[in-house]
Design a protein around this motif. Structure first.
Motif, PDB file in Angstrom:
ATOM      1  N   THR A   3      -1.150   2.354 -11.684  1.00 49.88           N
ATOM      2  CA  THR A   3      -0.667   2.493 -10.309  1.00 49.88           C
ATOM      3  C   THR A   3      -1.821   2.782  -9.354  1.00 49.88           C
ATOM      4  O   THR A   3      -1.837   2.312  -8.207  1.00 49.88           O
ATOM      5  N   GLY A   4      -2.803   3.567  -9.831  1.00 41.60           N
ATOM      6  CA  GLY A   4      -3.989   3.791  -9.008  1.00 41.60           C
ATOM      7  C   GLY A   4      -4.722   2.487  -8.717  1.00 41.60           C
ATOM      8  O   GLY A   4      -5.189   2.251  -7.595  1.00 41.60           O
ATOM      9  N   LEU A   5      -4.788   1.633  -9.739  1.00 41.31           N
ATOM     10  CA  LEU A   5      -5.411   0.333  -9.538  1.00 41.31           C
ATOM     11  C   LEU A   5      -4.548  -0.558  -8.645  1.00 41.31           C
ATOM     12  O   LEU A   5      -5.070  -1.382  -7.894  1.00 41.31           O
ATOM     13  N   VAL A  14       0.835  -1.205   0.000  1.00 39.49           N
ATOM     14  CA  VAL A  14       0.000   0.000   0.000  1.00 39.49           C
ATOM     15  C   VAL A  14       0.871   1.257   0.000  1.00 39.49           C
ATOM     16  O   VAL A  14       0.626   2.217  -0.745  1.00 39.49           O
ATOM     17  N   ALA A  15       1.921   1.259   0.840  1.00 41.32           N
ATOM     18  CA  ALA A  15       2.810   2.419   0.917  1.00 41.32           C
ATOM     19  C   ALA A  15       3.517   2.654  -0.418  1.00 41.32           C
ATOM     20  O   ALA A  15       3.648   3.798  -0.876  1.00 41.32           O
ATOM     21  N   MET A  16       3.988   1.577  -1.050  1.00 42.15           N
ATOM     22  CA  MET A  16       4.668   1.696  -2.335  1.00 42.15           C
ATOM     23  C   MET A  16       3.732   2.259  -3.406  1.00 42.15           C
ATOM     24  O   MET A  16       4.104   3.157  -4.179  1.00 42.15           O
ATOM     25  N   ALA A  17       2.516   1.737  -3.481  1.00 40.66           N
ATOM     26  CA  ALA A  17       1.556   2.200  -4.487  1.00 40.66           C
ATOM     27  C   ALA A  17       1.215   3.678  -4.271  1.00 40.66           C
ATOM     28  O   ALA A  17       1.074   4.438  -5.235  1.00 40.66           O
ATOM     29  N   THR A  18       1.097   4.104  -3.019  1.00 42.63           N
ATOM     30  CA  THR A  18       0.779   5.506  -2.724  1.00 42.63           C
ATOM     31  C   THR A  18       1.913   6.426  -3.180  1.00 42.63           C
ATOM     32  O   THR A  18       1.686   7.485  -3.788  1.00 42.63           O
ATOM     33  N   PHE A  19       3.140   6.012  -2.898  1.00 42.87           N
ATOM     34  CA  PHE A  19       4.310   6.792  -3.314  1.00 42.87           C
ATOM     35  C   PHE A  19       4.385   6.910  -4.835  1.00 42.87           C
ATOM     36  O   PHE A  19       4.581   8.004  -5.383  1.00 42.87           O
ATOM     37  N   LEU A  20       4.221   5.789  -5.533  1.00 41.12           N
ATOM     38  CA  LEU A  20       4.313   5.799  -6.994  1.00 41.12           C
ATOM     39  C   LEU A  20       3.154   6.570  -7.628  1.00 41.12           C
ATOM     40  O   LEU A  20       3.314   7.195  -8.678  1.00 41.12           O
ATOM     41  N   LEU A  21       1.987   6.536  -6.999  1.00 34.00           N
ATOM     42  CA  LEU A  21       0.833   7.268  -7.529  1.00 34.00           C
ATOM     43  C   LEU A  21       1.110   8.771  -7.535  1.00 34.00           C
ATOM     44  O   LEU A  21       0.835   9.467  -8.528  1.00 34.00           O
ATOM     45  N   SER A  49       9.927   6.606 -14.288  1.00 37.78           N
ATOM     46  CA  SER A  49       9.703   5.196 -14.586  1.00 37.78           C
ATOM     47  C   SER A  49      10.857   4.336 -14.080  1.00 37.78           C
ATOM     48  O   SER A  49      10.648   3.235 -13.544  1.00 37.78           O
ATOM     49  N   LEU A  50      12.094   4.823 -14.230  1.00 35.77           N
ATOM     50  CA  LEU A  50      13.252   4.082 -13.730  1.00 35.77           C
ATOM     51  C   LEU A  50      13.204   3.963 -12.207  1.00 35.77           C
ATOM     52  O   LEU A  50      13.496   2.906 -11.641  1.00 35.77           O
ATOM     53  N   LEU A  51      12.835   5.069 -11.556  1.00 36.56           N
ATOM     54  CA  LEU A  51      12.705   5.038 -10.087  1.00 36.56           C
ATOM     55  C   LEU A  51      11.620   4.049  -9.667  1.00 36.56           C
ATOM     56  O   LEU A  51      11.777   3.304  -8.687  1.00 36.56           O
ATOM     57  N   ALA A  52      10.514   4.026 -10.427  1.00 37.02           N
ATOM     58  CA  ALA A  52       9.420   3.096 -10.121  1.00 37.02           C
ATOM     59  C   ALA A  52       9.886   1.649 -10.272  1.00 37.02           C
ATOM     60  O   ALA A  52       9.521   0.777  -9.459  1.00 37.02           O
ATOM     61  N   ILE A  53      10.702   1.379 -11.293  1.00 41.74           N
ATOM     62  CA  ILE A  53      11.207   0.012 -11.502  1.00 41.74           C
ATOM     63  C   ILE A  53      12.093  -0.422 -10.340  1.00 41.74           C
ATOM     64  O   ILE A  53      11.952  -1.522  -9.804  1.00 41.74           O
TER      65      ILE A  53
END
Length: 315
Positions: A50-52, A21-28, A125-129
Motif C-alpha cells: 500500500t505504501g508503494l 492518492v487519497a485512497m492509498a493514504t487512507f489504506l496506508l 482487509s475486507l474494508l480495503a477490498i
C-alpha cells in the motif's frame, strides 16, 4: 486532440489520480495500525504494498500533470521520459521492500510468534477490498471518458491489490483460526515474490522506454499501411518509432515522383500527416522527403539490414 478536448480530459484524469492518492493514504494508515496490532507478516507485506501504491499514485498524478504540459525550449520532444525515470525509482523501493518482507518471514520461521487479533486484520482487509472496488469503478468511468493511459495503468495495479488483500485474509484465517502456524510467513514470502516480479516488470517497461525501443510489429505495420495508401507516395523507408510516456513518435523517409515541384511534394507530405493524425492522434510524425529511387548511403540501418521492406525498400 483539440485544445478544448485537452481542457476537458486533463481535469478528469487529475481527479482520478487525486482519488487514487487519497485512497492509498487512507489504506496506508488503516493497514499500518492493523500490522502493528496483529504482528502479521502478511499484513506487513500488504502495508508495504500500500505504501508503494501511494508512491505509484503520486507518480501517476505527476505523470498526468506533466502530460498536460507542452514541449518547451529545453525539451523539444516533451517530458514523457520522466515517467520512466520515476518508474525506475519505484523499482528500487519495491525491491527493497520485497527483500525486507522476505527476511522478516524467514525470521518468523526460525522464531515463531503468535499473531494477535486476526479479526482486526481480516476486517481491515475486507474494508480495503470494498474501498478498492469503489476506486476501480470510478477509474473505469474516467478511462471511458478520457482514454488516459496513466489512469489505465493505475487501474490495473489496484486490481492486483484486491488479490493481495484476499491473500492476507487467507493467511490470518489459516494461521489463527485453522492453527497452521506457518501459513503467515509463507504468505509473507509469496507477497515478497509478487512484489519482486512487479519490480522486474516495471523496470523492463521503463528501460524499454529510455532505450527508445520500437513499437510492437503489429502497430508498426498498421501505421505504415495507412501511410502507404495515401496518393502520391512511391515508397517508404527508414521507418523508426519510439515512445515517451503516453506520447508516441514516428519518423520515416517518403519517396515521391522526382519530377514534382517542391510545392506539390510538400502538399503530399501534409496530406499524409493529416491522415496519420486522424488515425493515430497521439503520434507525432516526422517525414523526410526523398525523390523516387534515392538510396541513403550513410544510414546504419541499411548496412545492418535490420529493417523490414515496403515497396521494395527497407523501412
Amino acid at each position: 486532440m483539440t485544445r478544448e478536448e485537452r481542457r476537458r480530459i486533463i481535469p478528469l484524469a487529475m481527479r482520478a489520480a487525486l482519488a487514487s492518492v487519497a485512497m492509498a493514504t487512507f489504506l496506508l494508515a488503516l493497514k499500518g495500525f492493523a500490522a502493528w496490532h496483529t504482528g502479521s507478516v502478511a499484513m506487513l507485506g500488504s502495508l508495504a504494498d500500500t505504501g508503494l501504491d501511494l508512491l505509484a499514485s503520486l507518480v501517476t498524478l505527476y505523470g498526468v500533470k506533466l502530460a498536460a504540459e507542452p514541449a518547451d525550449h529545453d525539451h523539444r520532444f516533451g517530458h514523457g521520459k520522466a515517467e520512466a525515470l520515476a518508474a525506475l525509482f519505484q523499482v528500487v523501493l519495491i525491491t527493497a521492500s520485497a527483500i525486507g518482507i522476505a527476511w522478516r518471514a524467514v525470521e518468523r520461521f526460525s522464531n515463531p510468534q503468535v499473531n494477535e487479533d486476526a479479526s482486526l486484520g481480516i476486517g481491515v482487509s475486507l474494508l480495503a477490498i470494498v474501498a478498492t472496488f469503489g476506486l476501480l469503478a470510478y477509474q473505469r468511468s474516467i478511462i471511458r471518458k478520457t482514454g488516459s493511459v496513466a489512469i489505465l495503468a493505475d487501474n490495473v495495479h489496484y486490481q492486483s491489490d484486491v488479490l493481495l488483500n484476499c491473500a492476507v485474509i487467507a493467511a490470518l484465517v489459516l494461521d489463527q483460526m485453522a492453527g497452521l502456524s506457518g501459513a503467515d510467513p509463507v504468505f509473507g514470502i509469496a507477497i515478497a515474490l509478487w512484489l519482486a516480479w512487479g519490480a522486474f516488470s516495471a523496470s523492463s517497461q521503463a528501460i524499454d522506454m529510455l532505450m527508445d525501443k520500437e513499437w510492437p510489429e503489429d502497430q508498426r505495420a498498421a501505421f505504415i499501411e495507412i501511410a502507404a495508401r495515401q496518393p502520391g507516395i512511391r515508397g517508404i523507408h527508414d521507418f523508426r518509432t519510439r515512445r515517451a510516456g503516453s506520447h508516441d513518435f514516428a519518423q520515416f523517409h517518403m519517396e515521391v515522383d522526382r519530377q514534382l515541384t517542391v510545392g506539390a511534394a510538400h502538399d503530399i507530405v501534409e496530406s499524409v500527416e493529416r491522415r496519420l493524425r486522424d488515425v493515430f492522434p497521439r503520434v507525432e510524425v516526422l517525414i523526410h522527403l526523398d525523390p523516387e529511387g534515392h538510396v541513403d548511403t550513410d544510414n546504419p540501418l541499411v548496412e545492418a539490414d535490420v529493417t523490414p521492406h515496403w515497396f521494395g525498400k527497407r523501412v
